[in-house]
Design a protein around this motif. Structure first.
Motif, PDB file in Angstrom:
ATOM      1  N   LEU A   1       0.779  -1.060   0.013  1.00  0.00           N
ATOM      2  CA  LEU A   1       0.218  -0.038  -0.024  1.00  0.00           C
ATOM      3  C   LEU A   1       0.796   1.402   0.005  1.00  0.00           C
ATOM      4  CD1 LEU A   1      -2.802   1.491   0.412  1.00  0.00           C
ATOM      5  CD2 LEU A   1      -2.354   1.124   2.921  1.00  0.00           C
TER       6      LEU A   1
ATOM      7  N   ILE B   1       3.421   2.264  15.928  1.00  0.00           N
ATOM      8  CA  ILE B   1       2.954   3.434  15.136  1.00  0.00           C
ATOM      9  C   ILE B   1       2.765   4.957  15.937  1.00  0.00           C
ATOM     10  CG2 ILE B   1       0.931   4.165  13.725  1.00  0.00           C
ATOM     11  CD1 ILE B   1       2.134   1.804  12.568  1.00  0.00           C
TER      12      ILE B   1
ATOM     13  N   GLN C   1       2.108   8.552  15.075  1.00  0.00           N
ATOM     14  CA  GLN C   1       1.431   9.188  14.220  1.00  0.00           C
ATOM     15  C   GLN C   1       1.766  10.896  14.554  1.00  0.00           C
ATOM     16  OE1 GLN C   1       0.057   8.166  11.686  1.00  0.00           O
ATOM     17  NE2 GLN C   1      -1.378   6.687  12.030  1.00  0.00           N
TER      18      GLN C   1
ATOM     19  N   GLN D   1      -7.407   4.733   9.635  1.00  0.00           N
ATOM     20  CA  GLN D   1      -6.618   4.359  10.883  1.00  0.00           C
ATOM     21  C   GLN D   1      -5.867   5.505  11.498  1.00  0.00           C
ATOM     22  OE1 GLN D   1      -6.338   1.422  12.633  1.00  0.00           O
ATOM     23  NE2 GLN D   1      -8.077   0.460  11.401  1.00  0.00           N
ATOM     24  N   GLY D   2      -5.274   6.296  10.551  1.00  0.00           N
ATOM     25  CA  GLY D   2      -4.618   7.674  11.238  1.00  0.00           C
ATOM     26  C   GLY D   2      -5.745   8.605  11.700  1.00  0.00           C
TER      27      GLY D   2
ATOM     28  N   THR E   1      -1.815   7.177   4.815  1.00  0.00           N
ATOM     29  CA  THR E   1      -1.317   8.231   5.491  1.00  0.00           C
ATOM     30  C   THR E   1      -0.125   8.829   4.331  1.00  0.00           C
ATOM     31  OG1 THR E   1       0.508   6.857   6.426  1.00  0.00           O
ATOM     32  CG2 THR E   1      -1.433   6.975   7.814  1.00  0.00           C
TER      33      THR E   1
ATOM     34  N   PHE F   1       1.223  -6.424  10.310  1.00  0.00           N
ATOM     35  CA  PHE F   1       1.273  -6.668   9.022  1.00  0.00           C
ATOM     36  C   PHE F   1       1.575  -7.928   8.814  1.00  0.00           C
ATOM     37  CE2 PHE F   1       2.374  -2.456  10.281  1.00  0.00           C
ATOM     38  CZ  PHE F   1       1.895  -1.492   9.175  1.00  0.00           C
TER      39      PHE F   1
HETATM   40  O1  PPY Z   1      -1.379   4.520   5.605  1.00  0.00           O
HETATM   41  C1  PPY Z   1      -0.466   3.782   5.941  1.00  0.00           C
HETATM   42  O2  PPY Z   1       0.573   4.226   5.870  1.00  0.00           O
HETATM   43  C2  PPY Z   1      -0.761   2.315   6.163  1.00  0.00           C
HETATM   44  O3  PPY Z   1       0.282   1.654   5.724  1.00  0.00           O
HETATM   45  C3  PPY Z   1      -1.809   1.919   6.703  1.00  0.00           C
HETATM   46  C4  PPY Z   1      -2.000   2.306   8.093  1.00  0.00           C
HETATM   47  C5  PPY Z   1      -2.406   3.535   8.642  1.00  0.00           C
HETATM   48  C6  PPY Z   1      -2.335   3.875  10.068  1.00  0.00           C
HETATM   49  C7  PPY Z   1      -1.654   2.875  10.890  1.00  0.00           C
HETATM   50  C8  PPY Z   1      -1.220   1.714  10.504  1.00  0.00           C
HETATM   51  C9  PPY Z   1      -1.151   1.395   9.115  1.00  0.00           C
END
Ligand code: PPY
Length: 276
Positions: A19, A96, A98, A119-120, A143, A188
């Motif tokens: 992705l 993760i 952010q 998810q973000g 993201t 993952f």
């Molecule tokens: O959007 C991304 O960067 C991804 O790989 C999906 C994701 C988004 C938020 C947390 C973990 C994975």
């Protein structure tokens, strides 16, 4: 940080889809799985990444599976369930963090729109509500796609993405670590269309399709086996009918055989694999 001492032969393959665009967490996971010896291909969506692997264009695909705060990424699980020949070959977990990214000349008062993966936006929801209560949010494919959009827009657009994505898209990290939980992790999978491994490994994945009324029989058959994760997806037929995606620790095909003789379910084996 392998938890066990199972022997693993190196995966053969030269190409990996994930992705994209460049700068996603999935891209980070892909590098953990395959290092510098393969070529990476960023796809627009997880569906595209999986479909291009299934068509034979690439040897592997890497997908997000489950997040501490946002829960199972159901669309991606459905992707896994909707193809017959997929095997899971490896799993990893990423912490993760952010960040809120914006153009270098922007300030918080300039921001009217925040773009990120679903998810973000879930993980940054509290921070955004407190710090940008009037900004709109927009779900985009990843993201890094949010960061890319911020970089080609005027300074009113921000993104929730990794701090590493700021470098890729020439943005600044306005606020690091805005995610709700300090223990924010995502699992993952690395997928292939190759043979499914059967020997006992850190993890083994299978699915069971059936009715909730039979579920106790299934759990009973686990015996001393240790579940690592269970996700239920609706079969979209009748209420109470599900497909369960079940991951066990320290298991392989022998353990699958023990469970898959339970009546009333349709089972599918996805493989045994290391947790790295
Ligand atoms: O959007 C991304 O960067 C991804 O790989 C999906 C994701 C988004 C938020 C947390 C973990 C994975």
């Amino acid at each position: 940080t392998s938890q066990n001492n199972y022997e693993w032969t190196r995966l053969t393959g030269e190409t990996v889809s994930y992705l994209g665009p460049e700068g996603t967490y999935t891209g980070q996971a892909a590098k953990l799985f395959f290092g510098d010896d393969v070529a990476y291909y960023a796809e627009k969506t997880v569906s595209d990444a999986v479909a291009s692997m299934i068509s034979g264009k690439y040897d592997f695909a890497v997908i997000p599976q489950e997040n501490t705060v946002g829960g199972p990424v159901t669309a991606y699980i459905d992707e896994l369930l909707s193809h017959d020949d997929i095997s899971v070959v490896c799993e990893t977990e990423l912490v993760i963090d952010q960040a809120l990214l914006m153009k270098k000349e922007a300030e918080l008062v300039d921001i009217t729109l925040v773009c990120s993966h679903e998810q973000g936006l879930i993980q940054g929801k509290k921070w955004l509500e407190e710090n940008l209560p009037f900004a709109h949010t927009q779900i985009v494919s990843s993201t890094a796609e949010g960061a890319r959009l911020a970089s080609i827009s005027d300074k009113s657009v921000a993104a929730v993405a990794s701090a590493a994505a700021a470098d890729v898209y020439d943005l600044k990290v306005y606020a690091p670590r805005i995610q709700e939980s300090d223990a924010n992790r995502t699992r993952f999978y690395a997928l292939s269309t190759g043979e499914k491994r059967r020997e006992r490994a850190d993890r083994m994945l299978f699915s069971a399709k059936g009715n909730i009324s039979d579920f106790p029989k299934l759990i009973k058959a686990f015996g001393a086996l240790k579940p690592a994760a269970i996700t239920a997806r609706p079969l979209k037929t009748n209420l109470g009918e599900y497909i369960w995606l079940i991951e066990l620790k320290d298991s392989g095909y022998d353990e699958f055989l023990k469970i898959s003789n339970v009546d009333g379910f349709e089972f599918k084996y996805y493989g045994s694999f290391p947790l790295i």
